[in-house]
Design a protein around this motif. Structure first.
Motif, PDB file in Angstrom:
ATOM      1  N   MET A 190       0.802  -1.220   0.000  1.00 19.14           N
ATOM      2  CA  MET A 190       0.000   0.000   0.000  1.00 19.14           C
ATOM      3  C   MET A 190       0.838   1.275   0.000  1.00 19.14           C
ATOM      4  O   MET A 190       0.290   2.372  -0.091  1.00 19.14           O
ATOM      5  CB  MET A 190      -0.956  -0.010   1.196  1.00 19.14           C
ATOM      6  N   ALA A 191       2.153   1.133   0.092  1.00 17.30           N
ATOM      7  CA  ALA A 191       3.029   2.297  -0.079  1.00 17.30           C
ATOM      8  C   ALA A 191       3.163   2.662  -1.552  1.00 17.30           C
ATOM      9  O   ALA A 191       3.564   3.784  -1.889  1.00 17.30           O
ATOM     10  CB  ALA A 191       4.407   2.019   0.518  1.00 17.30           C
ATOM     11  N   ASP A 192       2.830   1.728  -2.424  1.00 22.24           N
ATOM     12  CA  ASP A 192       2.836   1.968  -3.871  1.00 22.24           C
ATOM     13  C   ASP A 192       1.500   2.602  -4.247  1.00 22.24           C
ATOM     14  O   ASP A 192       0.452   1.972  -4.099  1.00 22.24           O
ATOM     15  CB  ASP A 192       3.022   0.642  -4.604  1.00 22.24           C
ATOM     16  N   PRO A 193       1.492   3.827  -4.749  1.00 21.42           N
ATOM     17  CA  PRO A 193       0.219   4.512  -5.036  1.00 21.42           C
ATOM     18  C   PRO A 193      -0.669   3.786  -6.049  1.00 21.42           C
ATOM     19  O   PRO A 193      -1.865   4.071  -6.132  1.00 21.42           O
ATOM     20  CB  PRO A 193       0.672   5.872  -5.591  1.00 21.42           C
ATOM     21  N   LEU A 194      -0.098   2.849  -6.821  1.00 24.77           N
ATOM     22  CA  LEU A 194      -0.889   2.132  -7.816  1.00 24.77           C
ATOM     23  C   LEU A 194      -1.581   0.895  -7.245  1.00 24.77           C
ATOM     24  O   LEU A 194      -2.569   0.415  -7.811  1.00 24.77           O
ATOM     25  CB  LEU A 194       0.008   1.716  -8.997  1.00 24.77           C
ATOM     26  N   ASP A 195      -1.089   0.375  -6.147  1.00 29.19           N
ATOM     27  CA  ASP A 195      -1.604  -0.892  -5.631  1.00 29.19           C
ATOM     28  C   ASP A 195      -3.008  -0.822  -5.013  1.00 29.19           C
ATOM     29  O   ASP A 195      -3.787  -1.774  -5.162  1.00 29.19           O
ATOM     30  CB  ASP A 195      -0.620  -1.495  -4.623  1.00 29.19           C
ATOM     31  N   PRO A 196      -3.370   0.238  -4.303  1.00 26.79           N
ATOM     32  CA  PRO A 196      -4.721   0.255  -3.728  1.00 26.79           C
ATOM     33  C   PRO A 196      -5.826   0.074  -4.769  1.00 26.79           C
ATOM     34  O   PRO A 196      -6.747  -0.730  -4.585  1.00 26.79           O
ATOM     35  CB  PRO A 196      -4.795   1.630  -3.057  1.00 26.79           C
ATOM     36  N   GLU A 197      -5.733   0.787  -5.868  1.00 31.54           N
ATOM     37  CA  GLU A 197      -6.738   0.659  -6.930  1.00 31.54           C
ATOM     38  C   GLU A 197      -6.668  -0.719  -7.570  1.00 31.54           C
ATOM     39  O   GLU A 197      -7.713  -1.335  -7.857  1.00 31.54           O
ATOM     40  CB  GLU A 197      -6.520   1.735  -7.988  1.00 31.54           C
ATOM     41  N   ARG A 198      -5.465  -1.227  -7.765  1.00 30.24           N
ATOM     42  CA  ARG A 198      -5.298  -2.556  -8.383  1.00 30.24           C
ATOM     43  C   ARG A 198      -5.968  -3.631  -7.542  1.00 30.24           C
ATOM     44  O   ARG A 198      -6.622  -4.540  -8.076  1.00 30.24           O
ATOM     45  CB  ARG A 198      -3.806  -2.860  -8.558  1.00 30.24           C
ATOM     46  N   VAL A 199      -5.819  -3.567  -6.227  1.00 34.56           N
ATOM     47  CA  VAL A 199      -6.385  -4.579  -5.335  1.00 34.56           C
ATOM     48  C   VAL A 199      -7.909  -4.558  -5.384  1.00 34.56           C
ATOM     49  O   VAL A 199      -8.556  -5.608  -5.459  1.00 34.56           O
ATOM     50  CB  VAL A 199      -5.886  -4.360  -3.889  1.00 34.56           C
ATOM     51  N   VAL A 200      -8.499  -3.368  -5.345  1.00 35.13           N
ATOM     52  CA  VAL A 200      -9.964  -3.269  -5.383  1.00 35.13           C
ATOM     53  C   VAL A 200     -10.497  -3.814  -6.705  1.00 35.13           C
ATOM     54  O   VAL A 200     -11.482  -4.578  -6.731  1.00 35.13           O
ATOM     55  CB  VAL A 200     -10.425  -1.812  -5.170  1.00 35.13           C
ATOM     56  N   LYS A 201      -9.861  -3.470  -7.800  1.00 33.47           N
ATOM     57  CA  LYS A 201     -10.325  -3.954  -9.104  1.00 33.47           C
ATOM     58  C   LYS A 201     -10.201  -5.474  -9.196  1.00 33.47           C
ATOM     59  O   LYS A 201     -11.070  -6.138  -9.775  1.00 33.47           O
ATOM     60  CB  LYS A 201      -9.525  -3.279 -10.222  1.00 33.47           C
ATOM     61  N   PHE A 202      -9.144  -6.031  -8.608  1.00 35.18           N
ATOM     62  CA  PHE A 202      -8.993  -7.489  -8.580  1.00 35.18           C
ATOM     63  C   PHE A 202     -10.165  -8.127  -7.835  1.00 35.18           C
ATOM     64  O   PHE A 202     -10.763  -9.097  -8.304  1.00 35.18           O
ATOM     65  CB  PHE A 202      -7.674  -7.859  -7.903  1.00 35.18           C
ATOM     66  N   ALA A 203     -10.498  -7.596  -6.660  1.00 37.50           N
ATOM     67  CA  ALA A 203     -11.580  -8.149  -5.852  1.00 37.50           C
ATOM     68  C   ALA A 203     -12.917  -8.048  -6.578  1.00 37.50           C
ATOM     69  O   ALA A 203     -13.708  -9.007  -6.588  1.00 37.50           O
ATOM     70  CB  ALA A 203     -11.652  -7.441  -4.503  1.00 37.50           C
ATOM     71  N   VAL A 204     -13.196  -6.908  -7.175  1.00 39.15           N
ATOM     72  CA  VAL A 204     -14.461  -6.710  -7.888  1.00 39.15           C
ATOM     73  C   VAL A 204     -14.561  -7.668  -9.074  1.00 39.15           C
ATOM     74  O   VAL A 204     -15.607  -8.288  -9.317  1.00 39.15           O
ATOM     75  CB  VAL A 204     -14.594  -5.243  -8.348  1.00 39.15           C
ATOM     76  N   ASP A 205     -13.454  -7.823  -9.804  1.00 41.22           N
ATOM     77  CA  ASP A 205     -13.456  -8.725 -10.962  1.00 41.22           C
ATOM     78  C   ASP A 205     -13.639 -10.180 -10.542  1.00 41.22           C
ATOM     79  O   ASP A 205     -14.409 -10.925 -11.166  1.00 41.22           O
ATOM     80  CB  ASP A 205     -12.142  -8.582 -11.738  1.00 41.22           C
ATOM     81  N   GLN A 206     -12.944 -10.593  -9.497  1.00 43.64           N
ATOM     82  CA  GLN A 206     -12.969 -11.995  -9.091  1.00 43.64           C
ATOM     83  C   GLN A 206     -14.273 -12.379  -8.388  1.00 43.64           C
ATOM     84  O   GLN A 206     -14.718 -13.518  -8.501  1.00 43.64           O
ATOM     85  CB  GLN A 206     -11.789 -12.284  -8.156  1.00 43.64           C
ATOM     86  N   LEU A 207     -14.859 -11.438  -7.681  1.00 42.21           N
ATOM     87  CA  LEU A 207     -16.078 -11.731  -6.916  1.00 42.21           C
ATOM     88  C   LEU A 207     -17.350 -11.284  -7.642  1.00 42.21           C
ATOM     89  O   LEU A 207     -18.451 -11.573  -7.174  1.00 42.21           O
ATOM     90  CB  LEU A 207     -16.020 -11.062  -5.541  1.00 42.21           C
ATOM     91  N   GLY A 208     -17.180 -10.540  -8.727  1.00 40.29           N
ATOM     92  CA  GLY A 208     -18.353 -10.053  -9.445  1.00 40.29           C
ATOM     93  C   GLY A 208     -19.023  -8.878  -8.758  1.00 40.29           C
ATOM     94  O   GLY A 208     -20.202  -8.600  -8.982  1.00 40.29           O
ATOM     95  N   GLY A 209     -18.296  -8.183  -7.932  1.00 39.93           N
ATOM     96  CA  GLY A 209     -18.821  -7.049  -7.178  1.00 39.93           C
ATOM     97  C   GLY A 209     -18.257  -7.065  -5.774  1.00 39.93           C
ATOM     98  O   GLY A 209     -17.389  -7.880  -5.444  1.00 39.93           O
TER      99      GLY A 209
END
Length: 287
Positions: free
Chosen positions: A92-111
């Motif tokens: 989470m020190a990487d400014p790109l990772d927070p958004e990447r993690v949320v998009k991964f969760a939404v994609d994998q769980l369908g929401g």
């Protein structure tokens, strides 16, 4: 003096009744199949939340920095009954990772139904030494990444009438020695997400926010830091994790663990001189 004492007793009694009445009931069935992203879940409170959610039959995505440890937690979640358990390693020190993690969760769980923000960066338990680089780094990890993840998750959470659960600390309500950088990030969380609660309600957007204020929890990292510095009682991580889950699922605006810290927060500004003397009495320091 007698009149004052009576007023104090009445005030505390009224506050207690109001507090009890304001706590909604928890329905375990509401978490069955729920799509949940938990950050900081490789150890401590986050790990315990993952296990509780798995036991309730939720679909869980966990994240932290250490991939091998995340794999072990996911395997245990699968054995405990999670409908789905996945992980994504991130810093989470990487400014790109927070958004990447949320998009991964939404994609994998369908929401997403719940975004549980729990991660923290390591910070020394010591007098502040003026280290501005550490302050900037910790604000990114403990605060700005929370905001980034909330922003990215809001569209999905609005569709599901979901919730953001923010794991904060009493150190985001009351100032104490040895924790200036950490406490600053927790006060920031209170300010931002407290404001966002109002704004979402005023816009009639179907997303709730729960801010959980925790006392000292007996995680390995916390116990190692405070050893020799304080005699404050520590409380079980598993119980704290369950408290966070039940508070978030019942959509409480604020919650406290242990519960009696609510009263400390309530009366902390009544007698500031004695409050500060009391706080300093819990810590050991020799110049």
């Amino acid at each position: 003096m007698k009149v004052f004492t009576k007023l104090l007793i009445v005030s505390v009694a009224v506050a207690f009744v109001a507090f009890i009445w304001s706590v909604p009931s928890f329905d375990p069935e509401s978490l069955k199949g729920a799509r949940v992203l938990v950050t900081g879940a490789s150890t401590g409170i986050g790990e315990q939340m993952a296990y509780h959610l798995a036991g309730f039959g939720a679909q869980v995505v966990i994240t932290a920095r250490r991939e091998k440890v995340l794999q072990q937690v996911v395997e245990k979640c699968q054995g405990l009954g999670a409908q789905k358990a996945l992980y994504v390693a991130a810093d989470m020190a990487d400014p790109l990772d927070p958004e990447r993690v949320v998009k991964f969760a939404v994609d994998q769980l369908g929401g997403l139904d719940y975004l549980v923000l729990n991660h923290i960066g390591p910070s020394p338990f010591a007098m502040w030494d003026g280290d501005m680089e550490h302050m900037r780094w910790l604000m990114q990890v403990n605060f700005l990444s929370y905001v980034q993840m909330a922003k990215t998750a809001l569209p999905s959470l609005e569709q599901s009438k979901g919730s953001i659960v923010v794991v904060s600390s009493l150190l985001g309500k009351m100032c104490s020695p040895f924790v200036a950088p950490y406490s600053s990030t927790k006060f920031s969380l209170s300010g931002f997400f407290g404001t966002l609660q109002h704004e979402l309600a005023m816009q009639r957007r179907n997303v709730s926010i729960t801010i959980c204020y925790l006392g000292l929890i007996d995680t390995d990292s916390a116990m190692e830091k405070v050893k020799g510095f304080t005699n404050i009682q520590a409380w079980p991580a598993s119980e704290a994790a369950l408290h966070i889950i039940t508070s978030g699922s019942s959509k409480q605006a604020e919650s406290y663990y242990p519960w009696f810290w609510y009263y400390s927060s309530l009366i902390k500004d009544w007698f500031p001189y004695f409050r500060d003397l009391g706080i300093r009495s819990f810590y050991n320091y020799e110049p």
